[in-house]
Enzyme design. Structure first.
Site, PDB file in Angstrom:
ATOM      1  N   SER A  54       0.826  -1.204   0.000  1.00 40.48           N
ATOM      2  CA  SER A  54       0.000   0.000   0.000  1.00 40.48           C
ATOM      3  C   SER A  54       0.865   1.261   0.000  1.00 40.48           C
ATOM      4  CB  SER A  54      -0.967  -0.038   1.190  1.00 40.48           C
ATOM      5  OG  SER A  54      -1.948   0.961   1.074  1.00 40.48           O
ATOM      6  N   ASP A  95      -8.456  -3.273  -7.029  1.00 37.79           N
ATOM      7  CA  ASP A  95      -7.890  -3.039  -5.699  1.00 37.79           C
ATOM      8  C   ASP A  95      -8.968  -2.476  -4.765  1.00 37.79           C
ATOM      9  OD1 ASP A  95      -6.610  -1.116  -3.644  1.00 37.79           O
ATOM     10  OD2 ASP A  95      -4.914  -2.344  -4.298  1.00 37.79           O
ATOM     11  N   HIS A 134      -6.601  -5.945  -1.199  1.00 36.24           N
ATOM     12  CA  HIS A 134      -5.577  -4.906  -1.102  1.00 36.24           C
ATOM     13  C   HIS A 134      -4.415  -5.464  -0.291  1.00 36.24           C
ATOM     14  CE1 HIS A 134      -3.941  -0.859  -1.080  1.00 36.24           C
ATOM     15  NE2 HIS A 134      -3.871  -0.852   0.242  1.00 36.24           N
TER      16      HIS A 134
END
Length: 398
Positions: A175, A271, A338
Site C-alpha cells: 500500500s 484493488d 488490497h
C-alpha cells in the site's frame, strides 16, 4: 448479547492470530533507531523511527529483504495530529513484537525463495510514504514531517548491520509502503554494492489518477495536499517533478518509465482500497448507493460492475506506462483485495491466488532470480476462481 458476540469474534481473531504465529513461528522484536533522533529523522510526534529485523542464515546471510509497512497518509495538520497519537505516527504506540508471515516468513514451506534472508519490516510513522522533510516544527502542534530523513536513517542503520555487503536485495512494501518501494527504488539501488542483484517489489502501491463516481478528482487533490504538507517535492524523483506537478508523482504511472532498477508490480485490478477510497469515496456517494458493492464485490449491480470494469481498464492503461521490458514483473489479478504479499494464504499456500499456474511467491521468486520473466494480467472479474476476495465488515449490521 452484543457484548457476547463481540467477545466471541475477538476470541476467534486471537485464536487465528495465535494459530498463524504457531504455524510460522516467527515473532520479531522491534528495533528503535535512537541515533536518528539527533538527525531529526523522527516520527510525526518526534519519537525515534523503528523496524523489526530477523537475521538471515546459511545461504541467505548476505541477502536482504526490506519491506515497508503501509497505512495511508495524512494530508493536513488535523489528520496528522490524529495520526501522531497512533502507531502510524509514533513509535511509542507500536507493538514491540511483530509476527512475520508471507514474504517475511522464515519457513521454507511458506516462503521458498526468501525464508533465510535478512528480513526487515520498516514501521511507518510519518504519513508521507517516507518523502517528507520540513525543517521547521510548529511549537503548537509539535508535528515533525520527516519521512525522507527516516528512510535515510533506517537505510544507514541497516547498512551498518551488514546490508553494505548484500549480494541480493529486494525492497518491497504494501500500500503506502508499496508506493515507497517505487518512489525510493533507484535510491535504494544506489546505496548497495555495485555487483549486488537489487530489485523492488510494489504490492498494492500502484495508485491511479482516477476521478470518482461523481466526476471529482478527489485523490489527485488529496495527494497534492500530502506533498504540500510534508514538503515532499524535493524528495520525489526529479525525472517526474521536472515534467508534472509534484503531487502527481504519487501516481506511479507518471514515473515508472524512468525507474532504472528492475521493478515488480503486484496489484489487484479491482484493488479494494482504491475502489473504496479513490473510485467511491464517501463524499461521492451521499445516498449510499455503493454501500453494499464497496463491502463485497459479489453484491455489485450490473451497472456498478460496468463502472468497475472501466476502472480496471484505466488501471491497466496506467500500468502499461512502465513498458514490457523483461526486467519488469507484473502480476495483476482480478481480485477484490488490497495487499497480497504479507498474508500467508495469499502469498504462498495450497489455495493461493494464481496466474499462469503460479502463486505470487513463485512469480516473484522466478523474476527476482532470473529463472523466468513474469508479466501476466488476469481476465476480468469474475473469471478467477483462485481469488480471495475481501468482504468488509458492515458497521450498519453490527
Amino acid at each position: 448479547m452484543a457484548d457476547g458476540s463481540l467477545c466471541v469474534s475477538w476470541c476467534r481473531a486471537v485464536a487465528c492470530a495465535l494459530a498463524l504465529v504457531a504455524a510460522d513461528g516467527l515473532l520479531v522484536d522491534i528495533t528503535y533507531v535512537e541515533t536518528a533522533v539527533a538527525k531529526g529523522a523522527v516520527c510525526l510526534d518526534g519519537s525515534a523511527p523503528a523496524y523489526h529485523l530477523a537475521r538471515g542464515s546459511g545461504s541467505g546471510m548476505n541477502s536482504w529483504l526490506v519491506h515497508f509497512e503501509g497505512g495511508g497518509w495524512c494530508s493536513n495538520v488535523t489528520s496528522c495530529l490524529q495520526r501522531k497519537r497512533t502507531r502510524l505516527g509514533s513509535s511509542k504506540e507500536m507493538a514491540t513484537q511483530m509476527a512475520f508471515s508471507g514474504i517475511l516468513s522464515g519457513t521454507p514451506d511458506y516462503n521458498p525463495d526468501f525464508y533465510n534472508w535478512n528480513k526487515v519490516k520498516v514501521r511507518y510513522c510519518d504519513g508521507s510514504s517516507f518523502t517528507g522533510d520540513v525543517e521547521q516544527v510548529d511549537p503548537t502542534t509539535k508535528l515533525h514531517y520527516r519521512g525522507a530523513r527516516i528512510w535515510q536513517a533506517v537505510m544507514e542503520d541497516l547498512l551498518a548491520k551488514g546490508m553494505d555487503k548484500a549480494e541480493n536485495a529486494l525492497m518491497s512494501g504494501c500500500s503506502a509502503g508499496g508506493l515507497t518501494s517505487i518512489l525510493h527504488c533507484d535510491r535504494f539501488h544506489d546505496l548497495l554494492p555495485p555487483g549486488a542483484r537489487v530489485r523492488c517489489l510494489s504490492d498494492a502501491g500502484f495508485f491511479i489518477n482516477e476521478k470518482d463516481v461523481a466526476g471529482v478528482g478527489y485523490i489527485a487533490a488529496f495527494f497534492n495536499d500530502v506533498v504540500t504538507t510534508h514538503g515532499s517535492a524535493k524528495n520525489l524523483p526529479s525525472s517526474c517533478t521536472s515534467t508534472v506537478s509534484p503531487g502527481l508523482c504519487f501516481f506511479p504511472q507518471n514515473e515508472v518509465k524512468q525507474i532504472q532498477t528492475p521493478l515488480f508490480i503486484l496489484n489487484a485490478a479491482y484493488d479494494s482500497w482504491q475502489v473504496r477510497n479513490i473510485l467511491v469515496p464517501g463524499l461521492a456517494d451521499p445516498r449510499g448507493t455503493w454501500h453494499s458493492c464497496k463491502h463485497d464485490i459479489d453484491q455489485c449491480s450490473a451497472a456498478q460492475l460496468r463502472v468497475l470494469q472501466g476502472f480496471r481498464d484505466d488501471f491497466l492503461k496506467a500500468a502499461a506506462e512502465q513498458g514490457n521490458s523483461a526486467s519488469r514483473g507484473l502480476f495483476i489479478n482480478s481480485c477484490f483485495v488490497h495487499c497480497q504479499s504479507e498474508t500467508q494464504e495469499l502469498w504462498f499456500s495450497s489455495d493461493s491466488p494464481m496466474l499462469g499456474n503460479r502463486t505470487i511467491a513463485d512469480a516473484v521468486g522466478a523474476w527476482f532470480f532470473d529463472r523466468s520473466p513474469f508479466q501476466k494480467i488476469d481476465c476480468p472479474y469474475p473469471c478467477d476462481s483462485t481469488c480471495h476476495n475481501r468482504v468488509y465488515d458492515d458497521p450498519s449490521r453490527a
